[in-house]
Scaffold this motif. Structure first.
Motif, mmCIF file in Angstrom:
data_model
loop_
_atom_site.group_PDB
_atom_site.id
_atom_site.type_symbol
_atom_site.label_atom_id
_atom_site.label_comp_id
_atom_site.label_asym_id
_atom_site.label_seq_id
_atom_site.Cartn_x
_atom_site.Cartn_y
_atom_site.Cartn_z
ATOM 1 N N GLN A 120 -5.004 8.087 -6.472
ATOM 2 C CA GLN A 120 -5.070 9.016 -7.607
ATOM 3 C C GLN A 120 -3.671 9.436 -8.051
ATOM 4 O OE1 GLN A 120 -7.992 10.057 -9.372
ATOM 5 N NE2 GLN A 120 -6.288 10.488 -10.756
ATOM 6 N N VAL A 121 -2.791 9.706 -7.099
ATOM 7 C CA VAL A 121 -1.406 10.046 -7.439
ATOM 8 C C VAL A 121 -0.762 8.869 -8.176
ATOM 9 C CG1 VAL A 121 0.890 10.510 -6.471
ATOM 10 C CG2 VAL A 121 -1.099 11.737 -5.592
ATOM 11 N N ALA A 122 -0.972 7.665 -7.657
ATOM 12 C CA ALA A 122 -0.406 6.467 -8.293
ATOM 13 C C ALA A 122 -0.935 6.290 -9.714
ATOM 14 C CB ALA A 122 -0.718 5.232 -7.449
ATOM 15 N N GLU A 123 -2.208 6.601 -9.910
ATOM 16 C CA GLU A 123 -2.793 6.502 -11.252
ATOM 17 C C GLU A 123 -2.236 7.572 -12.183
ATOM 18 O OE1 GLU A 123 -6.987 6.652 -10.337
ATOM 19 O OE2 GLU A 123 -7.123 4.470 -10.213
ATOM 20 N N ASP A 124 -1.994 8.767 -11.670
ATOM 21 C CA ASP A 124 -1.539 9.885 -12.500
ATOM 22 C C ASP A 124 -0.096 9.746 -12.968
ATOM 23 O OD1 ASP A 124 -4.025 11.056 -12.241
ATOM 24 O OD2 ASP A 124 -3.373 12.611 -10.824
ATOM 25 N N ILE A 125 0.718 9.022 -12.214
ATOM 26 C CA ILE A 125 2.119 8.849 -12.606
ATOM 27 C C ILE A 125 2.186 7.688 -13.590
ATOM 28 C CG2 ILE A 125 4.459 8.286 -11.820
ATOM 29 C CD1 ILE A 125 3.724 9.576 -9.116
ATOM 30 N N PRO A 126 2.749 7.929 -14.777
ATOM 31 C CA PRO A 126 2.852 6.845 -15.769
ATOM 32 C C PRO A 126 3.730 5.700 -15.252
ATOM 33 C CG PRO A 126 3.426 8.975 -16.748
ATOM 34 C CD PRO A 126 3.315 9.190 -15.267
ATOM 35 N N GLU A 127 3.359 4.491 -15.633
ATOM 36 C CA GLU A 127 4.144 3.331 -15.201
ATOM 37 C C GLU A 127 5.606 3.452 -15.622
ATOM 38 O OE1 GLU A 127 3.765 -1.486 -14.780
ATOM 39 O OE2 GLU A 127 2.525 -0.499 -16.280
ATOM 40 N N PRO A 172 9.261 -7.144 -7.241
ATOM 41 C CA PRO A 172 8.868 -6.432 -8.459
ATOM 42 C C PRO A 172 7.354 -6.494 -8.648
ATOM 43 C CG PRO A 172 10.382 -8.269 -8.954
ATOM 44 C CD PRO A 172 10.087 -8.303 -7.501
ATOM 45 N N ARG A 173 6.754 -5.339 -8.957
ATOM 46 C CA ARG A 173 5.308 -5.251 -9.177
ATOM 47 C C ARG A 173 5.037 -4.278 -10.313
ATOM 48 N NH1 ARG A 173 5.581 -5.631 -3.468
ATOM 49 N NH2 ARG A 173 4.171 -7.198 -2.604
ATOM 50 N N SER A 174 4.007 -4.575 -11.063
ATOM 51 C CA SER A 174 3.558 -3.659 -12.114
ATOM 52 C C SER A 174 2.741 -2.545 -11.465
ATOM 53 C CB SER A 174 2.683 -4.407 -13.122
ATOM 54 O OG SER A 174 1.465 -4.807 -12.502
ATOM 55 N N LYS A 175 2.457 -1.516 -12.237
ATOM 56 C CA LYS A 175 1.607 -0.427 -11.755
ATOM 57 C C LYS A 175 0.252 -0.970 -11.327
ATOM 58 C CE LYS A 175 -0.504 3.953 -13.182
ATOM 59 N NZ LYS A 175 -0.446 5.060 -14.151
ATOM 60 N N ALA A 176 -0.322 -1.854 -12.120
ATOM 61 C CA ALA A 176 -1.631 -2.431 -11.790
ATOM 62 C C ALA A 176 -1.577 -3.197 -10.466
ATOM 63 C CB ALA A 176 -2.116 -3.343 -12.917
ATOM 64 N N TYR A 182 7.662 4.768 -12.809
ATOM 65 C CA TYR A 182 7.664 4.088 -11.509
ATOM 66 C C TYR A 182 9.080 3.736 -11.045
ATOM 67 C CZ TYR A 182 2.702 3.679 -10.382
ATOM 68 O OH TYR A 182 1.419 3.947 -10.006
ATOM 69 N N GLY A 183 10.047 3.758 -11.945
ATOM 70 C CA GLY A 183 11.441 3.532 -11.579
ATOM 71 C C GLY A 183 12.187 4.817 -11.249
ATOM 72 N N HIS A 184 11.506 5.956 -11.360
ATOM 73 C CA HIS A 184 12.137 7.258 -11.099
ATOM 74 C C HIS A 184 12.569 7.363 -9.643
ATOM 75 C CE1 HIS A 184 12.831 11.588 -11.332
ATOM 76 N NE2 HIS A 184 12.158 11.705 -10.189
ATOM 77 N N VAL A 185 13.788 7.886 -9.442
ATOM 78 C CA VAL A 185 14.333 8.128 -8.107
ATOM 79 C C VAL A 185 14.594 9.634 -8.014
ATOM 80 C CG1 VAL A 185 16.253 7.660 -6.528
ATOM 81 C CG2 VAL A 185 15.417 5.853 -8.033
ATOM 82 N N ILE A 232 7.369 14.831 -6.541
ATOM 83 C CA ILE A 232 7.922 14.061 -7.659
ATOM 84 C C ILE A 232 7.050 14.256 -8.904
ATOM 85 C CG2 ILE A 232 8.325 11.702 -8.511
ATOM 86 C CD1 ILE A 232 9.279 11.036 -5.611
ATOM 87 N N GLU A 233 5.734 14.292 -8.726
ATOM 88 C CA GLU A 233 4.859 14.574 -9.873
ATOM 89 C C GLU A 233 5.278 15.881 -10.541
ATOM 90 O OE1 GLU A 233 0.418 12.998 -9.628
ATOM 91 O OE2 GLU A 233 0.922 14.201 -7.847
#
Length: 179
Positions: free
Chosen positions: A22-29, A88-92, A32-35, A153-154
């Motif tokens: 659910q956390v992974a789904e809630d964060i926009p793709e 490298p991987r996409s959100k999906a 995903y590069g955010h540090v 991070i969210e």
């Protein structure tokens, strides 16, 4: 007899993984590069780390069924994990990895007999001894540790974590029922 069997362990792991997904789904793709800070994993890499990390417990307890942690090449295991995490991987793709790896591990946990969970395993120091159950709980604890980081991070990204939203909804319902 133990009150906590493989079925309970699997159920608890599935709950933790469901919340991570659910956390992974809630964060926009796009995030995903955010540090969060220097020398930290990106969001995508942390999610990938979570998705594959139970492979460590799988290797030790399912495949090798070790009774001692002595002699394990943790550096080699870490290097293999780094290579896998850095792909490298996409959100999906990350979501699919979270789901499939998590369910594979949970399905195995579900089969574990109390006798197996009660077996004692010596830590790498050669002195500390823990039950397999205690060690396997570490997979869930590890994931919860990283999920907590992701939930912070969210907040940094302006996203209210789903567990907070759910709690807020329950409180609102209770207040409405009192009125």
């Amino acid at each position: 007899m133990t009150a906590y069997s493989g079925k309970e362990l699997a159920s608890a792991f599935r709950t933790v993984r469901k919340n991570t997904v659910q956390v992974a789904e809630d964060i926009p793709e796009s995030q995903y590069g955010h540090v969060a800070a220097p020398d930290c994993r990106t969001v995508g890499r942390m999610l990938t780390h979570i998705a594959i990390s139970q492979r460590f417990w799988d290797e030790i307890h399912r495949k090798q069924q070790r009774t001692t942690m002595q002699g394990i090449d943790f550096f080699a295991m870490g290097e293999r994990a780094d290579v896998e995490e850095s792909k490298p991987r996409s959100k999906a793709e990350i979501l699919e990895l979270l789901r499939t790896e998590g369910e594979d591990f949970a399905a195995w946990l579900e089969t574990l007999a109390p006798e197996f969970l009660a077996e004692m395993v010596t830590e790498g120091d050669g002195k500390t001894v823990k039950s397999r159950l205690e060690m396997l709980l570490g997979a869930k604890e590890h994931e919860m540790h990283h999920r907590a980081q992701l939930m912070l991070i969210e907040r940094q990204l302006g996203i209210v974590p789903h567990l907070t939203r759910q709690r807020q909804e329950r409180i609102a319902q209770l207040r409405a029922a009192r009125a």
